[in-house]
Design a protein around this motif. Structure first.
Motif, PDB file in Angstrom:
ATOM      1  N   SER A   1       0.823  -1.216   0.000  1.00 54.11           N
ATOM      2  CA  SER A   1       0.000   0.000   0.000  1.00 54.11           C
ATOM      3  C   SER A   1       0.853   1.260   0.000  1.00 54.11           C
ATOM      4  O   SER A   1       0.475   2.271  -0.601  1.00 54.11           O
ATOM      5  CB  SER A   1      -0.938  -0.001   1.213  1.00 54.11           C
ATOM      6  N   ALA A   2       1.994   1.203   0.691  1.00 51.26           N
ATOM      7  CA  ALA A   2       2.902   2.348   0.680  1.00 51.26           C
ATOM      8  C   ALA A   2       3.355   2.644  -0.749  1.00 51.26           C
ATOM      9  O   ALA A   2       3.380   3.804  -1.189  1.00 51.26           O
ATOM     10  CB  ALA A   2       4.110   2.067   1.574  1.00 51.26           C
ATOM     11  N   PHE A   3       3.698   1.592  -1.482  1.00 51.37           N
ATOM     12  CA  PHE A   3       4.117   1.782  -2.875  1.00 51.37           C
ATOM     13  C   PHE A   3       3.003   2.398  -3.709  1.00 51.37           C
ATOM     14  O   PHE A   3       3.211   3.391  -4.412  1.00 51.37           O
ATOM     15  CB  PHE A   3       4.536   0.442  -3.489  1.00 51.37           C
ATOM     16  N   TRP A   4       1.805   1.813  -3.650  1.00 52.26           N
ATOM     17  CA  TRP A   4       0.732   2.267  -4.531  1.00 52.26           C
ATOM     18  C   TRP A   4       0.252   3.667  -4.193  1.00 52.26           C
ATOM     19  O   TRP A   4      -0.187   4.406  -5.071  1.00 52.26           O
ATOM     20  CB  TRP A   4      -0.426   1.274  -4.518  1.00 52.26           C
ATOM     21  N   GLN A   5       0.336   4.041  -2.922  1.00 50.10           N
ATOM     22  CA  GLN A   5      -0.038   5.404  -2.563  1.00 50.10           C
ATOM     23  C   GLN A   5       0.906   6.404  -3.213  1.00 50.10           C
ATOM     24  O   GLN A   5       0.474   7.429  -3.759  1.00 50.10           O
ATOM     25  CB  GLN A   5      -0.008   5.580  -1.043  1.00 50.10           C
ATOM     26  N   ALA A   6       2.193   6.104  -3.182  1.00 51.27           N
ATOM     27  CA  ALA A   6       3.179   6.985  -3.820  1.00 51.27           C
ATOM     28  C   ALA A   6       3.032   6.959  -5.338  1.00 51.27           C
ATOM     29  O   ALA A   6       3.074   8.007  -6.000  1.00 51.27           O
ATOM     30  CB  ALA A   6       4.589   6.564  -3.412  1.00 51.27           C
ATOM     31  N   TYR A   7       2.839   5.776  -5.880  1.00 50.70           N
ATOM     32  CA  TYR A   7       2.701   5.616  -7.331  1.00 50.70           C
ATOM     33  C   TYR A   7       1.514   6.415  -7.865  1.00 50.70           C
ATOM     34  O   TYR A   7       1.635   7.178  -8.830  1.00 50.70           O
ATOM     35  CB  TYR A   7       2.543   4.130  -7.650  1.00 50.70           C
ATOM     36  N   ASP A   8       0.346   6.252  -7.241  1.00 52.49           N
ATOM     37  CA  ASP A   8      -0.859   6.956  -7.695  1.00 52.49           C
ATOM     38  C   ASP A   8      -0.749   8.466  -7.517  1.00 52.49           C
ATOM     39  O   ASP A   8      -1.422   9.225  -8.219  1.00 52.49           O
ATOM     40  CB  ASP A   8      -2.088   6.442  -6.943  1.00 52.49           C
ATOM     41  N   ALA A   9       0.077   8.897  -6.580  1.00 54.46           N
ATOM     42  CA  ALA A   9       0.213  10.332  -6.335  1.00 54.46           C
ATOM     43  C   ALA A   9       1.114  11.013  -7.362  1.00 54.46           C
ATOM     44  O   ALA A   9       0.769  12.073  -7.890  1.00 54.46           O
ATOM     45  CB  ALA A   9       0.755  10.576  -4.926  1.00 54.46           C
ATOM     46  N   ILE A  10       2.258  10.409  -7.668  1.00 51.56           N
ATOM     47  CA  ILE A  10       3.254  11.135  -8.460  1.00 51.56           C
ATOM     48  C   ILE A  10       3.301  10.750  -9.937  1.00 51.56           C
ATOM     49  O   ILE A  10       3.660  11.586 -10.771  1.00 51.56           O
ATOM     50  CB  ILE A  10       4.666  10.994  -7.853  1.00 51.56           C
TER      51      ILE A  10
ATOM     52  N   ALA B   1      -2.386   2.111   7.086  1.00 45.83           N
ATOM     53  CA  ALA B   1      -1.302   2.735   7.852  1.00 45.83           C
ATOM     54  C   ALA B   1      -0.123   3.057   6.936  1.00 45.83           C
ATOM     55  O   ALA B   1       0.481   4.137   7.020  1.00 45.83           O
ATOM     56  CB  ALA B   1      -0.861   1.811   8.983  1.00 45.83           C
ATOM     57  N   GLY B   2       0.206   2.123   6.039  1.00 50.53           N
ATOM     58  CA  GLY B   2       1.279   2.379   5.077  1.00 50.53           C
ATOM     59  C   GLY B   2       0.941   3.532   4.148  1.00 50.53           C
ATOM     60  O   GLY B   2       1.784   4.376   3.855  1.00 50.53           O
ATOM     61  N   GLY B   3      -0.325   3.586   3.708  1.00 49.10           N
ATOM     62  CA  GLY B   3      -0.757   4.672   2.836  1.00 49.10           C
ATOM     63  C   GLY B   3      -0.707   6.026   3.510  1.00 49.10           C
ATOM     64  O   GLY B   3      -0.265   7.019   2.916  1.00 49.10           O
ATOM     65  N   ILE B   4      -1.153   6.081   4.758  1.00 49.20           N
ATOM     66  CA  ILE B   4      -1.147   7.349   5.498  1.00 49.20           C
ATOM     67  C   ILE B   4       0.287   7.825   5.730  1.00 49.20           C
ATOM     68  O   ILE B   4       0.591   9.027   5.619  1.00 49.20           O
ATOM     69  CB  ILE B   4      -1.885   7.202   6.836  1.00 49.20           C
TER      70      ILE B   4
END
Length: 501
Positions: A19-28, A219-222
């Motif tokens: 989730s940490a990866f996909w949150q960053a990926y979808d953002a940038i 939590a990873g996304g936040i």
């Protein structure tokens, strides 16, 4: 009967790093494609769907493959280890290529030109708002004319950026090539990582288990959204993302290290199988399944429900992904909002909702709980249609709170409904079915929505598109008859009250 929360949290570290990866990926990534390469929304949508195209083919394959292999580390862990390391290396490399492209854009003075136009546009919008309140028709017409002229200037700036890309295609080619490597690396271990929770959790507790898994993912996304605020990814359209991605990848490696040091996959899976037999929930094998034994096909009613669940998953993911994959662009370019904080609000709401939603589902059933979540999500997106650039940003917060709770309600219970129908050692395969539906939907979402944004404008199509598809998922989910947890006999429940260590 009690869920082993400690084990579930540790297993959830794999989903934490995903989730940490996909949150960053979808953002940038959509911001880079739009602002650094000058791609129109439709083409950007095609690129954003590549991960889902790969996932449709790869997730079922690697889910089924992880059902069949057995190593000293277990069935799922080797995929998580290799896939994470490869993804981290590729993701960092991707930002270095983007930085090279950005240097050409900066050299052409694009950031300064855009900033000047954006300042004028904001001033013209404020003038339009003031003139409208004063009832000055002439001033309104003049302000609207200015806005139209400034928008033409912004369009010209984007075309100039695209021309820079076309004059030297190698950065774009390299960017797409490394993007493919990154996405393939992530696809190799997503199904195995998610299948691990059902491997170590008996069926009646999987909604609660999935709540914990999603809690870890959120939590990873936040954490990544907070990093976005620290690095100001929302405020600078022409920033270099390498430092930000290095920080995100550090979080991913942290999650991987904790997972490898604490999770005992083979031991925990064996104990789950023993508990399943004792409770009479399924004729579980004495040893972990690595072949095609001890499996039976679904009945007609079960198959119909499986197909309806997968159709529902596809529909709500089309609606949801159309929002999440382009919200950073919509908030930055249309609303002039800080997308990081708004998404943190939604994630925080989901965190609060995950565990109560799992408990509610155990009382009233997964299907009814999902229908309630669909209603909340569709309502939130419908309200979003009425929010514009001159709406106070704080108004968006309750909308995303409702969306976060609705999505948590859906997400916690949909995956357990699919694997509830899995027989024997087919959990990885059914996990692949679930992700095939969700990823196929996410192929359609950015392409179709991007095409409509280019024709009708993002302002008018963004939330309405999401509303329609989420609402359609209510219809298909309404007719599902199978997938709720089977009740446990009274005698077994009294004899086996706890599954903790």
């Amino acid at each position: 009967m009690k869920l082993n929360y400690k084990r579930t949290i540790l297993v959830g570290m794999a989903f934490f790093l995903i989730s940490a990866f996909w949150q960053a990926y979808d953002a940038i990534i959509p911001l880079a494609l739009t602002n650094h390469y000058g791609l129109p929304q439709s083409i950007s949508g095609v690129v954003m769907s590549v991960d889902n195209v790969l996932a449709v083919f790869m997730l079922p394959i690697f889910g089924a493959l992880s059902d069949k292999v057995m190593t000293k580390m277990g069935r799922r862990t080797p995929f998580i280890l290799v896939g994470t390391i490869a993804a981290v290396i590729a993701f960092i490399s991707l930002t270095l290529i983007d930085a090279y492209q950005l240097s050409s854009v900066i050299s052409a003075g694009i950031p300064e030109k855009y900033q000047s136009a954006a300042t004028l546009l904001k001033s013209a919008n404020e003038t339009l708002k003031a003139a409208g309140k004063a009832g000055d028709v002439a001033a309104v017409e003049l302000a609207q004319q200015s806005i139209n002229e400034i928008n033409l200037v912004i369009d010209a700036i984007r075309e100039e950026t695209l021309q820079i890309t076309l004059n030297n295609l190698w950065p774009m080619i390299a960017f797409i090539a490394v993007l493919l490597v990154t996405l393939i690396s992530m696809a190799t271990f997503r199904s195995p990582a998610v299948a691990l929770m059902p491997d170590v959790t008996i069926k009646p507790l999987r909604s609660k288990g999935n709540a914990i898994i999603n809690l870890m993912g959120t939590a990873g996304g936040i954490l990544v959204l907070v990093l976005g605020m620290v690095f100001k990814t929302s405020g600078n359209k022409y920033m270099r993302y390498t430092g930000y991605v290095l920080a995100v990848c550090s979080i991913m490696i942290f999650g991987l290290v904790v997972f490898l040091c604490t999770v005992r996959e083979k031991k925990w899976a064996r104990e789950m199988e023993e508990k399943t037999r004792e409770l009479g929930l399924e004729e579980a094998p004495a040893e972990p399944i690595v072949d095609n034994k001890n499996k039976r096909s679904l009945g007609k009613g079960e198959m119909k429900s499986l197909l309806l669940i997968l159709a529902s998953v596809a529909l709500w993911y089309i609606g949801y992904n159309s929002i999440t994959s382009k919200y950073s662009v919509y908030a930055t370019n249309v609303l002039f909002f800080d997308f990081n904080f708004t998404l943190i609000i939604a994630q925080a709401a989901a965190i609060v909702a995950y565990i109560p939603v799992g408990m509610i589902a155990s009382k009233i059933g997964r299907r009814k709980t999902i229908l309630a979540g669909i209603t909340m999500l569709a309502t939130a997106f419908f309200i979003g249609n009425f929010i514009s650039f001159d709406t106070p940003e704080i108004v968006m917060y309750p909308v995303f709170i409702l969306a976060g709770i609705g999505w948590a309600t859906i997400n916690v219970n949909s995956f357990p409904m699919v694997v509830e129908l899995a027989k024997g050692g087919d959990v990885g395969k059914y996990t692949g079915y679930y992700y095939t539906a969700s990823m196929a939907a996410q192929i359609v979402a950015p392409i179709l929505s991007g095409f409509l944004y280019d024709i009708f404008g993002m302002r008018y199509m963004f939330f309405s598109f999401g509303t329609v598809f989420v609402a359609l998922s209510f219809v298909t989910m309404f007719f599902v008859k199978h997938g709720d947890a089977k009740p446990i006999g009274k005698k077994s429940a009294l004899e086996h009250l706890d599954i903790d260590d």
